[in-house]
Design a protein around this motif. Structure first.
Motif, PDB file in Angstrom:
ATOM      1  N   ASP A  24      44.079  40.249  33.144  1.00  0.00           N
ATOM      2  CA  ASP A  24      44.367  38.961  32.541  1.00  0.00           C
ATOM      3  C   ASP A  24      43.478  37.904  33.200  1.00  0.00           C
ATOM      4  N   VAL A  25      42.448  37.482  32.489  1.00  0.00           N
ATOM      5  CA  VAL A  25      41.470  36.564  33.070  1.00  0.00           C
ATOM      6  C   VAL A  25      42.080  35.186  33.312  1.00  0.00           C
ATOM      7  N   GLU A  26      42.990  34.770  32.454  1.00  0.00           N
ATOM      8  CA  GLU A  26      43.662  33.486  32.663  1.00  0.00           C
ATOM      9  C   GLU A  26      44.479  33.519  33.954  1.00  0.00           C
ATOM     10  N   SER A  27      45.188  34.613  34.171  1.00  0.00           N
ATOM     11  CA  SER A  27      45.956  34.769  35.414  1.00  0.00           C
ATOM     12  C   SER A  27      45.027  34.830  36.616  1.00  0.00           C
ATOM     13  N   LEU A  28      43.903  35.515  36.474  1.00  0.00           N
ATOM     14  CA  LEU A  28      42.919  35.570  37.549  1.00  0.00           C
ATOM     15  C   LEU A  28      42.443  34.164  37.916  1.00  0.00           C
ATOM     16  N   GLU A  29      42.128  33.362  36.889  1.00  0.00           N
ATOM     17  CA  GLU A  29      41.607  32.030  37.177  1.00  0.00           C
ATOM     18  C   GLU A  29      42.649  31.153  37.866  1.00  0.00           C
TER      19      GLU A  29
END
Length: 419
Positions: free
Chosen positions: A160-165
Motif C-alpha cells: 500500500d503506497v499510500e500507507s508507505l508514504e
C-alpha cells in the motif's frame, strides 16, 4: 519464581498445538526420491508443487556432475574458517563478481545462508538513530532482522503506497529529531501471496523522503526480468535498489545467498556483517556449484521459458475454473479456499492420498482464521500433464469442501483436540 519452561508445558503455540495430528504428514513431511516434478510421499507417487527448484537445476545432469567433481576435489570442509581469517578464495571472489554483473550492481558479497544473512544485513545497515519502514507482510527473516534494531520502526500496509508514504512522513519527522536516516525494506516477490513488491512506486518516493531501499528478491531472482535479474529488472528500477538481496535456495537450487550494491556499500557490509565475520566460509563445493548454476541461468533461457509456460498454464487454468489465486504476479501460485484447520487437514490428506497431489498448506496464524491457502510452486521440470491432473484434482476437492465432506471428516480431528 516461575519456572522458565512453564509456558512451554502449558501452551505449544498456535501451530505446535496441532503437532500430534500434523507432524510427519502436514508439517515436517518426508518427500523421497530425486528432486523433481514427481516424487514419493509415504510410499506413493505424487506430483510435487512444494519444491522451490524454479529452473529445474537441482537434478540437472550438468549440475550434478559439477557438484560431484567439486566435492571430490575439495571435500565438504574447504575452506576452513571465516572469510576474514582463512576462508577466502579466488572462486569466492569470482562468484561475487559474476553475481554483481548479473544483477547490474558494482559489487556483491556471498552469504552462508539467506535467513541469517538478511538478519545480519539489516543489523549492519542501521544504528539506533535510524528508522526502518517495512511491509507488514515481510518474510520472517526481515522481521527478525528488524527486531534487532534498537531504534524506531514502522510497518506499512501490504503493498500500500499510500500507507508507505504516511509512515515515511512519520519516519522523516523522527529522523530530523534523531539525526538518523531511513531504510525502507520490501520484497521483490512476496513468497506466500506471489505479488511483486511495488518497487517502481516505492522508488518514486525516494527524492521526497531521501531513504535507502533494501529489497529481498529471493523469489524474483532467476524468474523475473528479461535476463532473470529479478523484480527490479522486471519493473525497470534495478538501478534504484540500494541493497539487493537474493538467495541460492530457489532458482539456483543450492545453499547460500548474496547481497549486491555500490562498491562502497558492499565494502562496508563485508566488514560489519557479524553473521559472516564470525561464521565459517561458504564451502567450496557450493561456490563451484553456484558458478555452474549461474552460468546455466545466463546461457539457457529455455529453462525460464519452460518455467513460465507451466506457470501460465497452471494459473490460467485455475482462474478459468473460478479459483481465487489472489493477485500473484510471479511463479508463486496461491489458491485461497474457505475452511477451518481440521477441514484443511482433511482436504490435504484427500489431495495426497487419493489424487497424488502434494502442495504446501498454510493456515492460521500465517493467514487469517477461516482461510486455507494451498501454495503451489511451478518449476521448469513440471509438464502440462502435471498441470491437467492438478486442475482436475482441485475441482474435485473444492466440491467436497463446499458440500461439507471435509467438515464431517474433520470431526474426529476436532474431537481428538477436545474442541
Amino acid at each position: 519464581m516461575k519456572d522458565l519452561f512453564e509456558k512451554i508445558y502449558k501452551d505449544k503455540g498456535p501451530l505446535g498445538k496441532w503437532a500430534s495430528q500434523a507432524e510427519g504428514y502436514f508439517v515436517f513431511p518426508k518427500l523421497e526420491g530425486e528432486i523433481s516434478n514427481r516424487m514419493k510421499f509415504q510410499g506413493k507417487d505424487v506430483i510435487t508443487w512444494s519444491i522451490n527448484d524454479y529452473l529445474g537445476l537441482a537434478n540437472h545432469p550438468e549440475v550434478r556432475k559439477v557438484d560431484a567433481e567439486a566435492a571430490a576435489k575439495y571435500g565438504s570442509a574447504y575452506p576452513m574458517g571465516a572469510r576474514m581469517m582463512s576462508g577466502h578464495t579466488d572462486l569466492h571472489e569470482k562468484l561475487q563478481d559474476e553475481l554483481a554483473s548479473f544483477v547490474k550492481k558494482e559489487a556483491a558479497y556471498l552469504l552462508n545462508f539467506g535467513y541469517q544473512g538478511m538478519v545480519s544485513t539489516i543489523d549492519a545497515l542501521v544504528s539506533k538513530d535510524d528508522i526502518i519502514v517495512y511491509d507488514v507482510d515481510a518474510h520472517a527473516c526481515i522481521i527478525d532482522g528488524v527486531r534487532l534494531h534498537m531504534g524506531k520502526r514502522f510497518t506499512y500496509k501490504h503493498n500500500d503506497v499510500e500507507s508507505l508514504e504516511k509512515n515515511l512522513d512519520r519516519a522523516a519527522k523522527m529522523a530530523e529529531q534523531t539525526g538518523g536516516g531511513i531504510l525502507v525494506i520490501s520484497e521483490g516477490v512476496f513468497g506466500m501471496r506471489g505479488e511483486q513488491g511495488r518497487l517502481k512506486e516505492i522508488v518514486a518516493l525516494k527524492k521526497k523522503y531521501n531513504f535507502r531501499l533494501f529489497v529481498d528478491d529471493a523469489h524474483g531472482f532467476g524468474t523475473l526480468g528479461a535476463t532473470g535479474a529479478g523484480a527490479g529488472e522486471e519493473q525497470g528500477v534495478q538501478d534504484d535498489i540500494d541493497v539487493y538481496f537474493a538467495t541460492f535456495a530457489k532458482s539456483l537450487a543450492s545453499t547460500g545467498a548474496f547481497i549486491a550494491g555500490d562498491q562502497e556499500i558492499i565494502d562496508y557490509l563485508k566488514y560489519n556483517l557479524r553473521s559472516q565475520m564470525f561464521a565459517k566460509s561458504l564451502q567450496m563445493q557450493l561456490v563451484v556449484g553456484a558458478l555452474k548454476r549461474l552460468e546455466m541461468l545466463k546461457t539457457m533461457p529455455e529453462l525460464k521459458n519452460k518455467l513460465w509456460e507451466n506457470v501460465n498454464a497452471l494459473q490460467s487454468g485455475l482462474k478459468d475454473r473460478g479459483f481465487d489465486i489472489g493477485t500473484t504476479q510471479s511463479c508463486v501460485t496461491p489458491v485461497y479456499l474457505k475452511g477451518s484447520i481440521p477441514e484443511a487437514m482433511a482436504l490435504v490428506r484427500d489431495l495426497r492420498e487419493n489424487y497424488g497431489i502434494f502442495c504446501s498448506i498454510v493456515v492460521y496464524p500465517v493467514i487469517p482464521k477461516g482461510l486455507i491457502l494451498l501454495r503451489l510452486i511451478p518449476t521448469a521440470t513440471h509438464t502440462l500433464e502435471d498441470v491437467s491432473e492438478t486442475l482436475a484434482a482441485f475441482e474435485a476437492i473444492r466440491s467436497r469442501l463446499e458440500n461439507g465432506t471435509y467438515k464431517r471428516l474433520s470431526a474426529s480431528v476436532m474431537a481428538a483436540m477436545g474442541e
